[in-house]
Design a protein around this motif. Structure first.
Motif, PDB file in Angstrom:
ATOM      1  N   HIS A  65      38.970   5.609  85.267  1.00 39.07           N
ATOM      2  CA  HIS A  65      37.835   6.546  85.367  1.00 39.07           C
ATOM      3  C   HIS A  65      38.272   7.909  84.860  1.00 39.07           C
ATOM      4  N   GLU A  66      37.321   8.836  84.782  1.00 30.73           N
ATOM      5  CA  GLU A  66      37.464  10.033  83.963  1.00 30.73           C
ATOM      6  C   GLU A  66      38.158  11.239  84.620  1.00 30.73           C
ATOM      7  N   VAL A  71      43.862  10.927  83.631  1.00 32.96           N
ATOM      8  CA  VAL A  71      43.769  10.894  82.149  1.00 32.96           C
ATOM      9  C   VAL A  71      44.549  12.004  81.431  1.00 32.96           C
ATOM     10  N   THR A  84      38.404   2.240  77.796  1.00 25.83           N
ATOM     11  CA  THR A  84      37.743   2.538  79.066  1.00 25.83           C
ATOM     12  C   THR A  84      36.278   2.121  78.996  1.00 25.83           C
ATOM     13  N   THR A  88      32.664   6.052  81.459  1.00 29.15           N
ATOM     14  CA  THR A  88      33.820   6.941  81.604  1.00 29.15           C
ATOM     15  C   THR A  88      34.059   7.722  80.317  1.00 29.15           C
ATOM     16  N   HIS A  89      33.912   7.041  79.179  1.00 29.86           N
ATOM     17  CA  HIS A  89      34.101   7.718  77.898  1.00 29.86           C
ATOM     18  C   HIS A  89      33.110   8.876  77.743  1.00 29.86           C
ATOM     19  N   GLU A  91      31.605  10.531  80.110  1.00 26.84           N
ATOM     20  CA  GLU A  91      31.966  11.598  81.051  1.00 26.84           C
ATOM     21  C   GLU A  91      33.146  12.419  80.515  1.00 26.84           C
ATOM     22  N   MET A  92      34.090  11.741  79.863  1.00 26.68           N
ATOM     23  CA  MET A  92      35.242  12.473  79.311  1.00 26.68           C
ATOM     24  C   MET A  92      34.819  13.383  78.166  1.00 26.68           C
ATOM     25  N   SER A  95      33.290  16.366  79.862  1.00 26.46           N
ATOM     26  CA  SER A  95      34.329  17.197  80.486  1.00 26.46           C
ATOM     27  C   SER A  95      35.139  17.950  79.442  1.00 26.46           C
ATOM     28  N   LEU A 125      41.054  10.982  73.857  1.00 23.78           N
ATOM     29  CA  LEU A 125      39.887  10.196  74.290  1.00 23.78           C
ATOM     30  C   LEU A 125      40.087   8.710  74.008  1.00 23.78           C
ATOM     31  N   THR A 129      35.620   1.161  73.778  1.00 21.94           N
ATOM     32  CA  THR A 129      34.942   1.162  75.085  1.00 21.94           C
ATOM     33  C   THR A 129      34.312  -0.202  75.351  1.00 21.94           C
TER      34      THR A 129
END
Ligand SMILES: [Zn+2]
Length: 278
Positions: A65-66, A71, A84, A88-89, A91-92, A95, A125, A129
């Motif tokens: 998870h992110e 990570v 991932t 999650t990708h 969200e990253m 972020s 990253l 996915t």
């Protein structure tokens, strides 16, 4: 840092030195790592250690998870496939734009035990996915990544049925109060995930934080989570106020959060209440 040899072909760091736990599954022709912690020099050392001891090369990094403590070491695997869940990708990506600016990283460093562990941090990253499930086959050994949600909507477990080991990420805080406050946390999905973990033939469960265990702490956490969610749902149905319900939920006994995270309990119960009341 202490590198644990969990069993033949499985290594982990769970002593807190990398913040989030990390693991390595050694397959017939390659090494698969899971999560990268938030201590860049240590994760590089861990990779080197497992590669040297086994004479094999890292090929894949799975991310459960992110969150930063799982990570921020990704760059040690920049030459590997980083895999991932789609959630999650996404969200990253968000972020990276919003929460992981150079200024924000300086803040993370201030809160780290040793700021130099994040020197030169670059957010690497995912390169691949999956929506719900991903399966890797190497000879007669399989590694399966499966998204369940729970701690976050993207939360996935990574397990090896041949080695009977499951890396749960932050759906498990072994014998500690969990962090259930992320925006996409969901106690109902979390319960289903725990039931799924228990249904598998697993000898060693590796949590996101805390020590490796057998089924017992997962049973305990499941009972707690079921008791809390039933109580909240019943009291919502009888028209009790949020304040009264949270006060009752607070009284159900479970392990406390780890030191310095005392605010987790209130924030988590509030989040679970919010999800169950909508
Ligand atoms: Zn987390």
């Amino acid at each position: 840092m202490s590198i644990e040899k969990v069993k033949e072909n499985v290594y982990a760091i769970t002593d807190g030195s990398t913040r989030g736990n990390v693991t390595a599954y050694v397959l017939p022709t390659q090494i698969v790592f899971v999560d990268s912690g938030m201590n860049i020099p240590l994760i590089k050392e861990f990779r080197k250690h497992v590669e040297q001891e086994t004479g094999k090369k890292a090929s894949i990094l799975f991310i459960t998870h992110e969150h930063g403590d799982h990570v921020f070491g990704n760059q040690a695997f920049e030459d590997c496939e980083i895999i991932t869940s789609e959630f999650t990708h996404k969200e990253m990506l968000v972020s990276k734009e919003k929460n992981w600016s150079p200024e924000a990283i300086e803040e993370w460093k201030k809160n780290a035990d040793d700021p130099s562990t994040l020197d030169g941090l670059k957010i690497a990253l995912a390169t691949k996915t999956f929506a719900d499930e991903y399966e890797l086959v190497d000879g007669d050994v399989k590694v399966i990544a499966k998204r369940t949600g729970g701690h976050t909507e993207g939360s996935s477990y990574i397990y090896c049925p041949n080695y009977n080991v499951l890396f749960a990420g932050d759906n498990l805080f072994n014998r500690q109060f969990p962090w259930g406050g992320p925006p996409s946390a969901n106690p109902i999905k979390w319960i289903e995930a725990l039931k799924e973990y228990l249904s598998l033939d697993i000898e060693h469960y590796i949590p996101g934080h805390g020590q490796i265990s057998d089924k017992e702490p997962i049973d305990e956490f499941l009972v707690y989570l079921e008791n809390v969610t039933s109580l909240i749902k019943e009291q919502i149905a009888t028209g009790k106020s949020e304040e009264e319900i949270l006060e009752q939920a607070e009284k159900i006994e479970y392990y406390p959060p780890r030191e310095g995270r005392e605010q987790w309990k209130n924030a988590t119960l509030k989040k679970w209440y919010d999800v169950l009341s909508t």
